[in-house]
Design a protein around this motif. Structure first.
Motif, PDB file in Angstrom:
ATOM      1  N   UNK A   1      89.583  18.590  76.108  1.00 51.11           N
ATOM      2  CA  UNK A   1      88.263  19.341  75.948  1.00 51.11           C
ATOM      3  C   UNK A   1      87.933  19.319  74.373  1.00 51.11           C
ATOM      4  N   UNK A   2      88.442  18.384  73.450  1.00 51.47           N
ATOM      5  CA  UNK A   2      87.990  18.493  72.253  1.00 51.47           C
ATOM      6  C   UNK A   2      87.229  17.083  71.946  1.00 51.47           C
ATOM      7  N   UNK A   3      86.208  17.267  71.243  1.00 52.31           N
ATOM      8  CA  UNK A   3      85.369  15.912  71.157  1.00 52.31           C
ATOM      9  C   UNK A   3      85.653  15.550  69.886  1.00 52.31           C
ATOM     10  N   UNK A   4      86.080  14.131  69.846  1.00 53.41           N
ATOM     11  CA  UNK A   4      86.270  13.551  68.583  1.00 53.41           C
ATOM     12  C   UNK A   4      85.691  12.270  68.443  1.00 53.41           C
ATOM     13  N   UNK A   5      84.413  12.056  67.563  1.00 53.59           N
ATOM     14  CA  UNK A   5      83.676  10.822  67.615  1.00 53.59           C
ATOM     15  C   UNK A   5      84.506   9.766  66.714  1.00 53.59           C
ATOM     16  N   UNK A   6      85.159   9.098  67.430  1.00 53.62           N
ATOM     17  CA  UNK A   6      86.215   7.912  66.812  1.00 53.62           C
ATOM     18  C   UNK A   6      85.509   6.749  67.451  1.00 53.62           C
ATOM     19  N   UNK A   7      84.592   6.527  68.326  1.00 57.46           N
ATOM     20  CA  UNK A   7      84.351   5.366  68.692  1.00 57.46           C
ATOM     21  C   UNK A   7      84.736   4.452  69.538  1.00 57.46           C
ATOM     22  N   UNK A   8      86.117   5.356  70.251  1.00 57.43           N
ATOM     23  CA  UNK A   8      86.969   4.655  71.303  1.00 57.43           C
ATOM     24  C   UNK A   8      87.068   5.981  72.201  1.00 57.43           C
ATOM     25  N   UNK A   9      87.196   5.528  73.435  1.00 53.82           N
ATOM     26  CA  UNK A   9      87.501   6.614  74.382  1.00 53.82           C
ATOM     27  C   UNK A   9      88.824   6.727  74.682  1.00 53.82           C
ATOM     28  N   UNK A  10      89.260   8.099  74.676  1.00 51.94           N
ATOM     29  CA  UNK A  10      90.697   8.542  74.723  1.00 51.94           C
ATOM     30  C   UNK A  10      91.235   7.655  75.889  1.00 51.94           C
ATOM     31  N   UNK A  11      92.450   7.165  75.903  1.00 54.89           N
ATOM     32  CA  UNK A  11      93.246   6.176  76.678  1.00 54.89           C
ATOM     33  C   UNK A  11      93.392   7.067  78.045  1.00 54.89           C
ATOM     34  N   UNK A  12      93.493   8.163  78.014  1.00 52.66           N
ATOM     35  CA  UNK A  12      93.834   8.815  79.280  1.00 52.66           C
ATOM     36  C   UNK A  12      92.744   9.171  80.071  1.00 52.66           C
ATOM     37  N   UNK A  13      91.525   9.330  79.348  1.00 54.66           N
ATOM     38  CA  UNK A  13      90.096   9.579  79.853  1.00 54.66           C
ATOM     39  C   UNK A  13      89.845   8.312  80.514  1.00 54.66           C
ATOM     40  N   UNK A  14      90.088   7.171  79.627  1.00 58.87           N
ATOM     41  CA  UNK A  14      89.666   5.725  80.098  1.00 58.87           C
ATOM     42  C   UNK A  14      90.453   5.328  81.238  1.00 58.87           C
ATOM     43  N   UNK A  15      91.715   5.864  81.402  1.00 55.86           N
ATOM     44  CA  UNK A  15      92.407   5.399  82.724  1.00 55.86           C
ATOM     45  C   UNK A  15      91.926   6.086  83.810  1.00 55.86           C
ATOM     46  N   UNK A  16      91.557   7.410  83.762  1.00 51.14           N
ATOM     47  CA  UNK A  16      90.769   8.119  84.857  1.00 51.14           C
ATOM     48  C   UNK A  16      89.512   7.615  85.377  1.00 51.14           C
ATOM     49  N   UNK A  17      88.674   7.429  84.248  1.00 48.55           N
ATOM     50  CA  UNK A  17      87.452   6.569  84.479  1.00 48.55           C
ATOM     51  C   UNK A  17      87.439   5.395  85.336  1.00 48.55           C
ATOM     52  N   UNK A  18      88.453   4.440  84.725  1.00 48.90           N
ATOM     53  CA  UNK A  18      88.653   3.284  85.574  1.00 48.90           C
ATOM     54  C   UNK A  18      89.138   3.271  86.984  1.00 48.90           C
ATOM     55  N   UNK A  19      90.105   4.327  86.915  1.00 54.22           N
ATOM     56  CA  UNK A  19      90.673   4.687  88.525  1.00 54.22           C
ATOM     57  C   UNK A  19      89.466   5.228  89.409  1.00 54.22           C
ATOM     58  N   UNK A  20      88.581   5.880  88.794  1.00 58.66           N
ATOM     59  CA  UNK A  20      87.403   6.573  89.672  1.00 58.66           C
ATOM     60  C   UNK A  20      86.595   5.631  89.805  1.00 58.66           C
ATOM     61  N   UNK A  21      86.200   4.493  89.167  1.00 59.64           N
ATOM     62  CA  UNK A  21      85.510   3.606  89.600  1.00 59.64           C
ATOM     63  C   UNK A  21      85.788   2.532  90.379  1.00 59.64           C
ATOM     64  N   UNK A  22      87.340   2.083  90.534  1.00 61.28           N
ATOM     65  CA  UNK A  22      87.787   1.428  91.361  1.00 61.28           C
ATOM     66  C   UNK A  22      87.923   2.003  92.836  1.00 61.28           C
ATOM     67  N   UNK A  23      88.199   3.458  92.678  1.00 58.39           N
ATOM     68  CA  UNK A  23      88.021   4.085  94.127  1.00 58.39           C
ATOM     69  C   UNK A  23      86.845   4.040  94.694  1.00 58.39           C
ATOM     70  N   UNK A  24      85.751   4.465  93.976  1.00 55.28           N
ATOM     71  CA  UNK A  24      84.454   4.727  94.437  1.00 55.28           C
ATOM     72  C   UNK A  24      83.870   3.471  95.040  1.00 55.28           C
ATOM     73  N   UNK A  25      84.240   2.095  94.323  1.00 53.71           N
ATOM     74  CA  UNK A  25      83.689   1.031  94.586  1.00 53.71           C
ATOM     75  C   UNK A  25      84.227   0.462  96.000  1.00 53.71           C
ATOM     76  N   UNK A  26      85.347   1.134  96.112  1.00 51.51           N
ATOM     77  CA  UNK A  26      85.959   0.634  97.566  1.00 51.51           C
ATOM     78  C   UNK A  26      85.542   1.846  98.679  1.00 51.51           C
TER      79      UNK A  26
END
Length: 427
Positions: A91-116
Motif C-alpha cells: 500500500x506504499x507508493x514509491x517512485x522507483x521507476x520499477x514495479x514491485x516484483x510481487x506486484x509484477x508477478x500478480x499482474x503477469x499471472x492475472x494477464x495470463x489467466x484472463x487471456x485464457x
C-alpha cells in the motif's frame, strides 16, 4: 421547542414531492452489474464462432514473444511510471521507476489467466467505420453470417457476457443501408429462442436527439416481430453536435440507453485537430468525456473511453511502444473515473488487462483498509470518510472482485464481506 410547526413545514415542502420523485427516477445510481473493462470491435467479415478464443490465443502469443516474464511485461507496458508505484503490495507508493516484483508477478499471472478464460468482456460486430462500404449483397451476407456466428459461439459457451452490433449511422447517405443490416442481423440472431442474452446495439455518429428517438422506434417495431430479447442501446459520441446536445440525447434515450462511448478520432477530426495529435488524452477529447460523465452521473449510464490506433504489431520494440502508449491511456482514463475503453487488436488485450490489474492492485490495500475503517466507524457512530467516498472505495473493491484479483478470503482478512461491500457500493 421549534418555532415552525410540523404542519407548516409539511405545507411549505409539499412542492418538493414531485421534484423528489423526478430526481429519484432520473438518478437511480449504478446499475449494480459488472462493467466490462473494454469493448472489442471486430469487422463483420472477420467474425466467426471462435473469435474470442482466437483473440485470446493471439494475445497469449504476443505476451510470450514480447514479454515472456513479469519484469518484461512491467517494463514493456511502462506501468511503474504510469502509476508512479514502485512497491504496491504494502500500500506504499514509491517512485522507483520499477514495479514491485510481487506486484509484477500478480499482474503477469492475472494477464495470463484472463487471456485464457475471459480475454474479451464485451464484443461488438462492426459494420461501420471498421467495416467500410461494400456492395449490398456482400454486406447482407456478412450481417447474417455474423449473427449466426454469434449464436454458434453462444451455444459453445464462447460468447462474452455482453456483445452486439455497431451498424452504420442514421446519416442520410448510409441510413437505409444501416437499418437494413440491423434488421438482417437481429432477425438472424433472434432465431426461434430470442437470441443469446447480453445484446447491445451501438448507434454511431449521433448528432441529434431525434435520431435516438427514431432508432428506438425502429427497434420497437422490429423486436416484437422477431421475438428478440430487447437489446440495450449505446450511443457513440463523435460529433461536436452530439457533445453540445448531450443532455437532450440522454433525455431522448432515458431508460433505454445504457452507455455513451466517445469516438476519439471522428470527434478530434471534426474539431480540426491534426491527425498526429488525435488521441483520447487530447484536452478536447477529455473535455468531451468529462461532459459525458457530468450528464450521466447517477443515471446508471456508463461512459467509455476511445481506442488507441497505435497497434502492437511488428518488432518487439514496436509492440512494446504500442503497449506502453495503450497502458498509459488506460491508466489515465481510470484516474478520471472511466473504467471502459475500446480495443481494436488482439495484442492490445495484453496492455489492457495489465493496466487494469496494476490500477486495481496498487490501490487495493488502501481501499480495503479505508473501507473497513468506514464500516466499523459507521457501526460505532463515528465516521471519518464521507458516504460518497465510501461508495468510491467500495467501487474499487467491487471491480477487483469482478476481475478475480480479490476473493472472499482477501475480504475476510480486511474484516469485510461481499454483502457489506456491495451495500456500500450501491449494488
Amino acid at each position: 421547542m421549534p418555532t415552525l410547526s410540523e404542519h407548516l413545514l409539511t405545507r411549505l415542502t409539499a412542492p418538493l414531492a414531485p421534484v423528489d420523485a423526478a430526481l429519484a427516477a432520473r438518478h437511480p445510481g449504478e446499475p449494480g452489474t459488472r462493467q466490462p473493462v473494454h469493448t472489442c470491435y471486430v469487422s463483420a467479415e472477420r467474425l466467426h464462432p471462435d473469435v474470442v478464443l482466437e483473440w485470446g490465443e493471439c494475445a497469449r502469443e504476443a505476451l510470450a514473444e514480447h514479454a515472456p516474464s513479469p519484469a518484461d511485461l512491467a517494463k514493456a507496458t511502462g506501468l511503474a511510471e504510469a502509476t508512479g508505484l514502485g512497491a504496491g503490495m504494502d500500500g506504499v507508493a514509491r517512485r522507483t521507476g520499477e514495479l514491485d516484483p510481487e506486484l509484477a508477478e500478480r499482474v503477469y499471472a492475472h494477464v495470463r489467466r484472463v487471456l485464457s478464460l475471459d480475454p474479451i468482456q464485451d464484443l461488438r460486430v462492426d459494420l461501420e467505420d471498421g467495416y467500410g462500404i461494400r456492395t449490398d449483397d456482400v454486406e447482407d451476407e456478412h450481417a447474417i453470417a455474423a449473427a449466426e456466428a454469434l449464436r454458434m459461439a453462444s451455444e459453445a459457451g464462447a460468447l462474452p457476457a455482453s456483445y452486439g452490433l455497431r451498424p452504420k449511422s442514421l446519416d442520410p447517405a448510409v441510413r437505409d443501408r444501416g437499418l437494413r443490416s440491423l434488421d438482417l442481423f437481429l432477425t438472424a440472431l433472434a432465431g426461434d429462442d430470442g437470441g443469446p442474452p447480453g445484446l447491445v446495439i451501438t448507434l454511431p455518429k449521433v448528432s441529434a436527439p431525434e435520431q435516438v428517438g427514431v432508432f428506438l422506434a425502429v427497434l420497437d417495431e422490429l423486436v416484437p416481430r422477431i421475438d428478440l430479447n430487447p437489446p440495450a442501446v449505446e450511443l457513440q459520441i463523435e460529433t461536436p453536435a452530439a457533445v453540445l446536445a448531450l443532455p437532450a440525447l440522454v433525455e431522448a434515450g432515458f431508460g433505454r440507453v445504457t452507455g455513451l462511448h466517445v469516438g476519439t478520432y471522428d470527434y478530434s477530426a471534426a474539431l480540426g485537430i491534426a491527425a498526429e495529435h488525435q488521441a483520447s488524452d487530447h484536452p478536447a477529447v477529455e473535455h468531451a468525456t468529462t461532459l459525458m460523465q457530468l450528464v450521466t452521473a447517477g443515471t446508471g449510464i456508463r461512459v467509455a473511453d476511445g481506442s488507441s490506433n497505435l497497434l502492437p504489431v511488428g518488432s518487439t520494440d514496436v509492440v512494446r511502444a504500442a503497449w506502453r502508449r495503450h497502458a498509459g491511456l488506460v491508466t489515465r482514463a481510470w484516474r478520471r473515473g472511466i473504467y471502459q475503453g475500446w480495443d481494436l487488436h488482439p495484442a492490445q488485450l495484453v496492455s489492457r488487462h495489465a493496466a487494469v490489474a496494476v490500477n486495481l492492485l496498487a490501490g487495493l490495500p488502501t481501499a480495503l483498509a479505508r473501507l473497513a475503517a468506514y464500516a466499523e466507524a459507521r457501526s460505532a457512530g463515528a465516521v471519518a470518510d464521507e458516504p460518497a467516498t465510501a461508495r468510491a472505495l467500495a467501487g474499487h473493491v467491487l471491480r477487483a472482485l469482478d476481475a478475480g484479483l480479490l476473493d472472499d478470503a482477501g475480504l475476510a482478512t480486511a474484516d469485510l464481506d461481499r454483502a457489506v461491500v456491495a451495500r456500500l457500493g450501491g449494488r
